[in-house]
Scaffold this active site. Structure first.
Site, PDB file in Angstrom:
ATOM      1  CE  LYS A 101      -2.890   2.755   2.986  1.00 50.25           C
ATOM      2  NZ  LYS A 101      -3.969   2.812   3.969  1.00 50.25           N
ATOM      3  CB  ALA A 188      -8.333   7.428   4.060  1.00 50.82           C
ATOM      4  N   GLY A 189     -11.075   7.528   5.816  1.00 49.06           N
ATOM      5  CA  GLY A 189     -12.177   8.433   6.129  1.00 49.06           C
ATOM      6  C   GLY A 189     -13.467   7.764   6.524  1.00 49.06           C
ATOM      7  CG  ASN A 210      -6.336   0.760  11.225  1.00 53.73           C
ATOM      8  OD1 ASN A 210      -5.139   0.582  11.096  1.00 53.73           O
ATOM      9  ND2 ASN A 210      -6.925   0.448  12.375  1.00 53.73           N
ATOM     10  CB  THR A 211      -9.532   5.210  12.445  1.00 57.04           C
ATOM     11  OG1 THR A 211      -8.172   5.446  12.118  1.00 57.04           O
ATOM     12  CG2 THR A 211      -9.883   5.982  13.701  1.00 57.04           C
TER      13      THR A 211
END
Lengths: 259, 66
Positions: A101, A188-189, A210-211
């Site tokens: 990545k 992302a996001g 992930n988050t």
């Protein structure tokens, strides 16, 4: 479980799950392993960092069955093409994967990519035989350039990393989907299960997060929610939604109404 | 002899190989990648590559990340 005839294909390799998950920010290695299991992910990201020579020798990899997962090492923390290339070469030497990545960051506050450095790094890495999945801006011109360089997919952001703001510009994502031929994976996001479903309903080939999972109050439950959301969004997309109309269209017949 | 290992000055037996360094650190070779003076040492060369005074060595592995 998933549709067996709707595989995600990246660089000739087939995957059943369209949800990819990061391994950072969990409370423990044990929780990481449980969340990954609940998510059904087959591709997981890892970071490349110096071995800590002082602390315990326990490693994330002690908790993960490497036969089940395809590791996607990232170049998180790299701000130049040179650093990202160096990191990828080390990642490949660590022996697990040709998949990378590619992230080349431009700015600490937004963690938005430095697209110029990203293109430089992608060109070199593709030339060295890596399977490159680049984290990039949601910009069709950039995505086409990354595709033309030979990247195996494009991974436009939905919103800043870790922001949980969801798919801020679905129209950009839609334009990318209509104009590139490699898999498009929103990376992302994402903050909620509905965000993930929206990405899939736009027609994306996958979602990476992930988050959204690790930062949830109950990460293992959220991992399962995300698994279902990605499956539901994909099914919905393939089922063909109804058009949006300004006025009503009754669902019950007019015929046979009581007078 | 002294080398710089992951940014720290570290003492090592003269002419130690990468294999010997990893053994001293109790690190499994399958889990790491090693770079000496910005050149990656391939695993096949761990037994033969000897380290020299002043070498800058980086040993990395995979950790959790997004």
């Amino acid at each position: 479980m998933g549709q067996n005839n709707d595989k995600l294909v990246i660089a000739g390799r087939e995957f059943t799950s369209r949800l990819m998950v990061g391994t950072g920010k969990y409370a423990s290695f044990q929780q990481t392993a449980e969340a990954l299991e609940a998510s059904g992910a087959e591709i997981i990201t890892v970071a490349v960092r110096r071995v800590n020579l002082d602390r315990s020798k326990e490693s994330l990899l002690d908790y993960i069955d490497l036969k089940k997962y395809t590791l996607l090492p990232n170049t998180a923390g790299c701000y130049t093409a040179e650093d990202a290339i160096r990191t990828c070469r080390l990642a490949r030497e660590a022996g697990m994967s040709d998949f990378v990545k590619l992230e080349v960051l431009g700015d600490e506050k937004t963690l938005f990519p430095d697209n110029e450095e990203l293109l430089k790094a992608a060109k070199v890495l593709v030339g060295e035989g890596f399977t490159v999945l680049p984290y990039c801006s949601d910009d069709v011109i950039l995505c086409k350039k990354l595709q033309d360089l030979g990247c195996a997919a494009v991974m436009p952001l939905g919103a800043p990393i870790g922001s949980g703001l969801g798919i801020r510009n679905p129209y950009n994502i839609k334009i990318i989907l209509e104009n590139v031929q490699v898999p498009v994976i929103v990376d992302a996001g994402v903050g909620s299960a509905s965000d993930a479903a929206i990405a899939m309903e736009l027609g994306c080939d996958g979602v990476l997060m992930n988050t959204a999972i690790a930062g949830a109050q109950d990460p293992v439950a959220m991992a399962r929610a995300m698994k279902l959301a990605v499956e539901a969004g994909r099914l919905s997309y393939k089922a063909g939604r109804i058009p949006r109309k300004l006025y009503a269209n009754a669902s019950s017949p007019l015929e046979g109404l009581l007078a | 002899m002294n080398i710089t290992l992951n940014g720290e000055e570290t003492k090592l037996a003269a002419n130690a190989t990468v294999t010997q360094l990893l053994e001293q650190l109790k690190l499994a070779r399958e889990r790491v990648a090693v770079e000496v003076n910005r050149d990656i040492v391939p695993k096949a060369a761990y037994d033969s590559h000897t380290l020299a005074e002043g070498d800058k060595v980086e040993i990395v592995h995979f950790v959790g990340g997004g």
